[in-house]
Design a protein around this motif. Structure first.
Motif, PDB file in Angstrom:
ATOM      1  N   ASP A 159       0.799  -1.459   0.038  1.00 26.29           N
ATOM      2  CA  ASP A 159       0.063   0.089  -0.035  1.00 26.29           C
ATOM      3  C   ASP A 159       0.953   1.264  -0.016  1.00 26.29           C
ATOM      4  OD1 ASP A 159      -2.175  -1.767   0.030  1.00 26.29           O
ATOM      5  OD2 ASP A 159      -2.671  -1.276   2.097  1.00 26.29           O
ATOM      6  N   HIS A 160       1.703   1.019   0.818  1.00 26.26           N
ATOM      7  CA  HIS A 160       2.812   2.370   0.859  1.00 26.26           C
ATOM      8  C   HIS A 160       3.583   2.768  -0.556  1.00 26.26           C
ATOM      9  CE1 HIS A 160       6.537   4.597   2.028  1.00 26.26           C
ATOM     10  NE2 HIS A 160       7.219   3.691   1.282  1.00 26.26           N
ATOM     11  N   LEU A 161       3.950   1.479  -1.050  1.00 25.40           N
ATOM     12  CA  LEU A 161       4.637   1.734  -2.370  1.00 25.40           C
ATOM     13  C   LEU A 161       3.718   2.031  -3.720  1.00 25.40           C
ATOM     14  CD1 LEU A 161       7.459  -0.824  -2.217  1.00 25.40           C
ATOM     15  CD2 LEU A 161       7.623   1.462  -2.201  1.00 25.40           C
ATOM     16  N   LEU A 162       2.446   1.577  -3.542  1.00 24.78           N
ATOM     17  CA  LEU A 162       1.458   1.776  -4.425  1.00 24.78           C
ATOM     18  C   LEU A 162       1.093   3.078  -4.457  1.00 24.78           C
ATOM     19  CD1 LEU A 162      -0.364   0.686  -6.697  1.00 24.78           C
ATOM     20  CD2 LEU A 162      -2.312   0.362  -4.939  1.00 24.78           C
ATOM     21  N   ALA A 163       0.925   4.028  -3.295  1.00 25.05           N
ATOM     22  CA  ALA A 163       0.614   5.398  -3.196  1.00 25.05           C
ATOM     23  C   ALA A 163       1.933   5.910  -4.099  1.00 25.05           C
ATOM     24  CB  ALA A 163       0.534   5.623  -1.685  1.00 25.05           C
ATOM     25  N   ILE A 164       3.040   5.623  -3.605  1.00 20.45           N
ATOM     26  CA  ILE A 164       3.913   6.387  -4.534  1.00 20.45           C
ATOM     27  C   ILE A 164       4.109   6.170  -5.920  1.00 20.45           C
ATOM     28  CG2 ILE A 164       6.526   6.496  -4.606  1.00 20.45           C
ATOM     29  CD1 ILE A 164       6.842   5.533  -1.606  1.00 20.45           C
ATOM     30  N   ALA A 165       3.944   5.039  -6.283  1.00 19.18           N
ATOM     31  CA  ALA A 165       3.740   4.565  -7.738  1.00 19.18           C
ATOM     32  C   ALA A 165       2.703   5.401  -8.303  1.00 19.18           C
ATOM     33  CB  ALA A 165       3.589   3.132  -7.979  1.00 19.18           C
ATOM     34  N   GLN A 166       1.506   5.706  -7.639  1.00 23.14           N
ATOM     35  CA  GLN A 166       0.612   6.543  -8.389  1.00 23.14           C
ATOM     36  C   GLN A 166       0.612   8.115  -8.096  1.00 23.14           C
ATOM     37  OE1 GLN A 166      -2.636   4.301  -6.631  1.00 23.14           O
ATOM     38  NE2 GLN A 166      -2.677   2.788  -8.502  1.00 23.14           N
ATOM     39  N   SER A 167       1.799   8.488  -7.682  1.00 23.65           N
ATOM     40  CA  SER A 167       1.787   9.924  -7.311  1.00 23.65           C
ATOM     41  C   SER A 167       3.097  10.482  -8.230  1.00 23.65           C
ATOM     42  CB  SER A 167       2.598  10.031  -5.820  1.00 23.65           C
ATOM     43  OG  SER A 167       3.729   9.871  -5.724  1.00 23.65           O
ATOM     44  N   GLN A 168       3.208  11.766  -8.211  1.00 24.26           N
ATOM     45  CA  GLN A 168       4.063  12.525  -9.000  1.00 24.26           C
ATOM     46  C   GLN A 168       5.578  12.311  -8.378  1.00 24.26           C
ATOM     47  OE1 GLN A 168       3.078  16.776  -8.361  1.00 24.26           O
ATOM     48  NE2 GLN A 168       3.943  16.911  -6.580  1.00 24.26           N
ATOM     49  N   GLN A 169       5.555  11.449  -7.516  1.00 27.08           N
ATOM     50  CA  GLN A 169       7.122  11.112  -6.784  1.00 27.08           C
ATOM     51  C   GLN A 169       7.337   9.921  -7.527  1.00 27.08           C
ATOM     52  OE1 GLN A 169       8.503  13.047  -4.397  1.00 27.08           O
ATOM     53  NE2 GLN A 169       7.055  14.291  -4.374  1.00 27.08           N
ATOM     54  N   SER A 170       6.677   9.220  -8.320  1.00 27.04           N
ATOM     55  CA  SER A 170       6.950   8.101  -8.778  1.00 27.04           C
ATOM     56  C   SER A 170       8.548   7.913  -9.659  1.00 27.04           C
ATOM     57  CB  SER A 170       6.100   7.458  -9.829  1.00 27.04           C
ATOM     58  OG  SER A 170       6.453   6.418 -10.531  1.00 27.04           O
ATOM     59  N   PRO A 171       8.754   8.754 -10.479  1.00 23.74           N
ATOM     60  CA  PRO A 171      10.053   8.715 -11.291  1.00 23.74           C
ATOM     61  C   PRO A 171      11.290   9.093 -10.133  1.00 23.74           C
ATOM     62  CG  PRO A 171       8.554   9.976 -12.430  1.00 23.74           C
ATOM     63  CD  PRO A 171       7.972  10.177 -11.205  1.00 23.74           C
ATOM     64  N   GLU A 172      11.287   9.985  -9.302  1.00 19.17           N
ATOM     65  CA  GLU A 172      12.096  10.209  -8.382  1.00 19.17           C
ATOM     66  C   GLU A 172      12.288   9.183  -7.547  1.00 19.17           C
ATOM     67  OE1 GLU A 172      13.945  13.545  -5.198  1.00 19.17           O
ATOM     68  OE2 GLU A 172      12.085  13.821  -5.998  1.00 19.17           O
ATOM     69  N   ALA A 173      11.507   8.516  -7.065  1.00 18.61           N
ATOM     70  CA  ALA A 173      11.538   7.465  -6.095  1.00 18.61           C
ATOM     71  C   ALA A 173      11.941   6.190  -6.654  1.00 18.61           C
ATOM     72  CB  ALA A 173      10.232   7.331  -5.258  1.00 18.61           C
ATOM     73  N   GLY A 174      11.814   5.940  -8.028  1.00 18.86           N
ATOM     74  CA  GLY A 174      11.949   4.787  -8.706  1.00 18.86           C
ATOM     75  C   GLY A 174      11.008   3.759  -8.460  1.00 18.86           C
ATOM     76  N   VAL A 175       9.761   3.784  -8.170  1.00 18.97           N
ATOM     77  CA  VAL A 175       8.594   2.907  -7.935  1.00 18.97           C
ATOM     78  C   VAL A 175       7.641   2.935  -8.970  1.00 18.97           C
ATOM     79  CG1 VAL A 175       7.033   2.379  -6.276  1.00 18.97           C
ATOM     80  CG2 VAL A 175       9.095   3.640  -5.292  1.00 18.97           C
ATOM     81  N   MET A 176       7.253   1.978  -9.483  1.00 19.56           N
ATOM     82  CA  MET A 176       6.480   1.650 -10.699  1.00 19.56           C
ATOM     83  C   MET A 176       5.672   0.305 -10.651  1.00 19.56           C
ATOM     84  SD  MET A 176       9.182   0.426 -13.385  1.00 19.56           S
ATOM     85  CE  MET A 176       8.171  -0.858 -14.506  1.00 19.56           C
ATOM     86  N   LEU A 177       4.476   0.395 -11.308  1.00 21.86           N
ATOM     87  CA  LEU A 177       3.872  -0.877 -11.386  1.00 21.86           C
ATOM     88  C   LEU A 177       4.358  -1.622 -12.351  1.00 21.86           C
ATOM     89  CD1 LEU A 177       0.102   0.452 -11.317  1.00 21.86           C
ATOM     90  CD2 LEU A 177       1.098  -0.820  -9.661  1.00 21.86           C
ATOM     91  N   SER A 178       4.063  -3.033 -12.038  1.00 19.39           N
ATOM     92  CA  SER A 178       4.860  -4.031 -13.057  1.00 19.39           C
ATOM     93  C   SER A 178       4.024  -5.307 -13.055  1.00 19.39           C
ATOM     94  CB  SER A 178       6.316  -4.329 -12.602  1.00 19.39           C
ATOM     95  OG  SER A 178       6.805  -5.446 -13.384  1.00 19.39           O
ATOM     96  N   SER A 179       3.782  -5.484 -14.476  1.00 16.47           N
ATOM     97  CA  SER A 179       2.855  -6.828 -14.531  1.00 16.47           C
ATOM     98  C   SER A 179       3.652  -7.741 -15.235  1.00 16.47           C
ATOM     99  CB  SER A 179       1.696  -6.546 -15.649  1.00 16.47           C
ATOM    100  OG  SER A 179       0.786  -5.289 -15.050  1.00 16.47           O
ATOM    101  N   GLY A 180       3.108  -9.205 -15.073  1.00 11.00           N
ATOM    102  CA  GLY A 180       3.844 -10.348 -15.685  1.00 11.00           C
ATOM    103  C   GLY A 180       3.474 -11.601 -15.031  1.00 11.00           C
ATOM    104  N   TRP A 181       4.403 -12.562 -15.016  1.00  6.64           N
ATOM    105  CA  TRP A 181       3.859 -13.912 -15.041  1.00  6.64           C
ATOM    106  C   TRP A 181       4.870 -14.473 -13.927  1.00  6.64           C
ATOM    107  CZ3 TRP A 181       4.677 -12.237 -20.043  1.00  6.64           C
ATOM    108  CH2 TRP A 181       3.715 -11.878 -20.739  1.00  6.64           C
TER     109      TRP A 181
END
Length: 338
Positions: A73-95
């Motif tokens: 939840d903590h990292l999802l909030a960062i990934a969905q915020s304007q801080q995402s690029p600087e913090a290096g946090v992103m959503l990732s989909s796969g298998w």
């Protein structure tokens, strides 16, 4: 209200997360982060940083779920915020794929990630040696960006940083009222924990911007994790191996295994090779105790031994550690009231 002097030992993802939680939540605490290594020289810096959980044998499942959920939840909030690029946090989909159908097809964390489902036969066709798979969206946290971002956040909350090696808790006992031990493998010598041991991990960073989905073999040793600047491919899980030098045979094995899952990797440019020692334990140690140091009873909170799951558990165990710090302060005469 008297200022409580708190020291956090260790500046990997667990130590920094814990220091931030305490500094931001307990303004009457003066928090100092002490470590011999900071980013980019920590084990966390080279981690693939994908949120994916293992189950520990002796910790209540509900506590483990809370650790994963709080971190996600903590990292999802960062990934969905304007801080995402600087913090290096992103959503990732796969298998995640398996050569044999696992006994437990629905892991305990399946409802904590996004869109978890069993792969279709059509999806599995591209992996002819695998009989079962799971598709889901999780988070990738690139610690080479995330750790400096966390450190800035810690300093903004009034935290202080000191770079030096701590050889014993006695060194800290006269300067601090409460010690938080996030020293990872260092806990073997720092607190005499013989249960912590290294698991050597080697990975390669490659340039393959055409890859958009992660692939993880269920054996936990072979994985492809696309990130913001590069793709991390791995890996090794060598218990008790302290070797920090890159092993050519391991690199060749990683390339061979990953190219079988994703043939286009044979066209990828290798950017770097990296080795880190994961601080492993049968179970992470997240607990408090009171230690006699130079004639004083000093409360100590431990938060280490996460193995390869540091990024997955860091914020959750940091929140747990914050609760343990509160308990310590309520049980000692340092604070009359919190």
């Amino acid at each position: 209200m008297k200022t409580v002097r708190v020291v956090v030992v260790g500046a990997g993802v667990v130590g920094l997360s814990t220091a931030v939680c305490i500094a931001e939540t307990l303004p009457f605490c003066s928090v100092t982060l002490v470590a011999d290594r900071f980013s980019p020289d920590t084990t966390s810096d080279g981690a693939a940083g994908i949120l994916y959980a293992a189950q520990f044998p002796d910790i209540p499942l509900e506590r483990q779920r809370r650790w994963v959920k709080d971190s996600f939840d903590h990292l999802l909030a960062i990934a969905q915020s304007q801080q995402s690029p600087e913090a290096g946090v992103m959503l990732s989909s796969g298998w995640q794929i398996f050569k044999e159908v696992p006994a437990n097809q629905t892991p305990f964390w399946s409802d904590l990630v996004i869109g978890f489902r069993v792969m279709t036969d059509g999806e599995l066709k591209r992996f002819p040696h695998h009989r079962f798979g799971q598709a889901f969206t999780t988070i990738k946290c690139e610690c080479s960006s995330y750790l400096p971002w966390l450190e800035k956040r810690f300093r903004r909350a009034g935290g202080r940083v000191e770079q030096r090696k701590v050889n014993s808790l006695q060194e800290l006992s006269t300067s601090f009222d409460l010690i938080v031990n996030c020293s990872g493998l260092g806990s073997e010598t720092l607190v005499g924990d013989s249960q912590v041991y290294p698991v050597r991990g080697q990975v390669l960073k490659v340039e393959a911007p055409w890859l958009q989905h992660f692939i993880r073999d269920g054996d936990g040793k072979t994985y492809i994790y696309p990130g913001i600047h590069s793709v991390t491919i791995g890996g090794t899980r060598q218990e008790g191996n302290w070797k920090l030098q890159v092993d050519r045979g391991d690199s060749e094995s990683i390339l061979e295994r990953c190219s079988k899952l994703e043939p286009s990797l044979c066209k990828a440019k290798i950017l770097s090779e990296w080795v880190g020692l994961r601080p492993s334990r049968r179970n992470p140690r997240v607990e408090k105790e009171v230690v006699q140091l130079q004639g004083r009873r000093v409360p100590v909170v431990h938060n280490y031994g996460h193995g390869g799951w540091g990024v997955t558990l860091a914020w959750g165990t940091a929140m747990d550690s914050l609760g343990l710090v509160r308990q310590c302060l309520q049980e000692t005469p340092l604070q009359a009231k919190l």
